[in-house]
Scaffold this motif. Sequence first.
Motif, PDB file in Angstrom:
ATOM      1  N   ARG A  82       0.817  -1.215   0.000  1.00  0.00           N
ATOM      2  CA  ARG A  82       0.000   0.000   0.000  1.00  0.00           C
ATOM      3  C   ARG A  82       0.852   1.267   0.000  1.00  0.00           C
ATOM      4  NH1 ARG A  82      -5.211  -1.548  -1.259  1.00  0.00           N
ATOM      5  NH2 ARG A  82      -5.753  -3.412  -0.077  1.00  0.00           N
ATOM      6  N   VAL A  83       1.995   1.229   0.681  1.00  0.00           N
ATOM      7  CA  VAL A  83       2.862   2.408   0.734  1.00  0.00           C
ATOM      8  C   VAL A  83       3.406   2.710  -0.659  1.00  0.00           C
ATOM      9  CG1 VAL A  83       4.996   3.376   1.677  1.00  0.00           C
ATOM     10  CG2 VAL A  83       3.480   2.026   3.139  1.00  0.00           C
ATOM     11  N   LYS A  84       3.917   1.670  -1.324  1.00  0.00           N
ATOM     12  CA  LYS A  84       4.438   1.842  -2.682  1.00  0.00           C
ATOM     13  C   LYS A  84       3.337   2.283  -3.633  1.00  0.00           C
ATOM     14  CE  LYS A  84       7.181  -1.244  -4.433  1.00  0.00           C
ATOM     15  NZ  LYS A  84       7.694  -2.585  -4.836  1.00  0.00           N
ATOM     16  N   GLN A  85       2.157   1.752  -3.411  1.00  0.00           N
ATOM     17  CA  GLN A  85       1.009   2.094  -4.242  1.00  0.00           C
ATOM     18  C   GLN A  85       0.658   3.575  -4.094  1.00  0.00           C
ATOM     19  OE1 GLN A  85      -3.050   0.621  -3.208  1.00  0.00           O
ATOM     20  NE2 GLN A  85      -2.705  -0.795  -4.893  1.00  0.00           N
ATOM     21  N   ALA A  86       0.626   4.042  -2.857  1.00  0.00           N
ATOM     22  CA  ALA A  86       0.306   5.452  -2.590  1.00  0.00           C
ATOM     23  C   ALA A  86       1.378   6.374  -3.154  1.00  0.00           C
ATOM     24  CB  ALA A  86       0.155   5.672  -1.085  1.00  0.00           C
ATOM     25  N   GLU A  87       2.640   5.986  -3.006  1.00  0.00           N
ATOM     26  CA  GLU A  87       3.742   6.783  -3.543  1.00  0.00           C
ATOM     27  C   GLU A  87       3.665   6.874  -5.056  1.00  0.00           C
ATOM     28  OE1 GLU A  87       7.175   4.792  -2.039  1.00  0.00           O
ATOM     29  OE2 GLU A  87       7.104   5.796  -0.071  1.00  0.00           O
ATOM     30  N   LEU A  88       3.310   5.760  -5.684  1.00  0.00           N
ATOM     31  CA  LEU A  88       3.175   5.715  -7.135  1.00  0.00           C
ATOM     32  C   LEU A  88       2.094   6.690  -7.597  1.00  0.00           C
ATOM     33  CD1 LEU A  88       4.055   3.698  -9.659  1.00  0.00           C
ATOM     34  CD2 LEU A  88       1.736   2.869  -9.322  1.00  0.00           C
ATOM     35  N   HIS A  97       3.154  10.345  -7.125  1.00  0.00           N
ATOM     36  CA  HIS A  97       4.142  10.792  -8.109  1.00  0.00           C
ATOM     37  C   HIS A  97       3.493  11.078  -9.455  1.00  0.00           C
ATOM     38  CE1 HIS A  97       7.770  11.037 -10.521  1.00  0.00           C
ATOM     39  NE2 HIS A  97       7.242  10.135 -11.335  1.00  0.00           N
ATOM     40  N   TYR A  98       2.685  10.154  -9.939  1.00  0.00           N
ATOM     41  CA  TYR A  98       2.127  10.313 -11.275  1.00  0.00           C
ATOM     42  C   TYR A  98       0.924  11.235 -11.316  1.00  0.00           C
ATOM     43  CZ  TYR A  98       5.422   6.932 -13.040  1.00  0.00           C
ATOM     44  OH  TYR A  98       6.588   6.309 -13.407  1.00  0.00           O
ATOM     45  N   GLN A  99       0.374  11.574 -10.146  1.00  0.00           N
ATOM     46  CA  GLN A  99      -0.710  12.550 -10.139  1.00  0.00           C
ATOM     47  C   GLN A  99      -0.182  13.892 -10.619  1.00  0.00           C
ATOM     48  OE1 GLN A  99      -3.581  12.505  -6.903  1.00  0.00           O
ATOM     49  NE2 GLN A  99      -3.444  14.706  -6.773  1.00  0.00           N
TER      50      GLN A  99
END
Length: 338
Positions: free
Chosen positions: A196-202, A205-207
Amino acid sequence: MKAISLEGLFAKPTTDISSLRTLMKRNRSMSELRHAIGEVEFDTAYDFLRTTAIEMVERGEIDKAIQDVEEIDALITRSGEEDHALLDIHAALLQILTALFIEKEDTEAATATAASVLTLLSQEAKRKDEPFLQILGALLYDIAFLHTQRKEYKQAERELSKALKIFERLAKSNPERYASLHVMALNAATATYRNRVKQAELLAHYQVATSTYLQEVNAGVSEATGRLVDSIKAEGDTLAQMGRHREAMQYYTRALKYLTKIEPDFTLRQLQLSISLGEAMLRVSAMKEKGIHLLNTMLHKATKINATEEHRRIVDILFNARSSSLDILAIWHKIFPK
């Protein structure tokens, strides 16, 4: 159709393929079609080949599509060594063939074909031109689907991460053609990343990256972004069900930011997402008052757009929130003081 590169939403044609379509409708020979494909720009050829394959799959002609791609490819490869442009068409045909095998659920053939494309592309690994990058990006997207189906999430994450970087680079220079590819890869990553952490960071970033070309949104990007909003909301719903309401709030907030880009006017969909956000906020003590304020605001908006069901849902949420706010321990101590 499966969530692969042949899905119409993944990439819509941005070039004029009418001459090639007309030639095909005249039932000309594959040899004539091969020469016509070799004479147009790569993007036009790729759009035509992808679109034709998609339409054939939609008509239930997947075996015929595979046969046609293999036949054209056989003609292309005969002179491929003499013509660099035809080598790109060869790689594109193999990438499309990989997607067709995935759609047919022939995993073994899809894997073997994907390996052939990677081998072909690796011969010029330092290339950074558009034909090379869009073939590689689409191939990685499809390979990631294969690994996700096998629950090999680590491999799928690596492939989607590389595909995202490729599509981000391409979208910066040509958002009309590549923005939807970038958003669809981000959507796939949202569903694939287990951490979930990597998912949120992803997503964070791309937002920032996607906001630039979402300002001038076209139909393809709008549809792809709508799919992404659904995926992010689904992640938020999962977190809320797990009792991780603070994290759920982050997902709902991010989904709303994307949604307002493609729906500037307030919609039922925005209302539903805002209700989910408000409900999650009520579960976080520090955000409870803001949650109540948001839900009260949504109550008025629900009335304005005649959203009866959503209005009832908000009333129920607010009623339950006020009921559960009774401090049982405080009442206990009043009855039985220390």
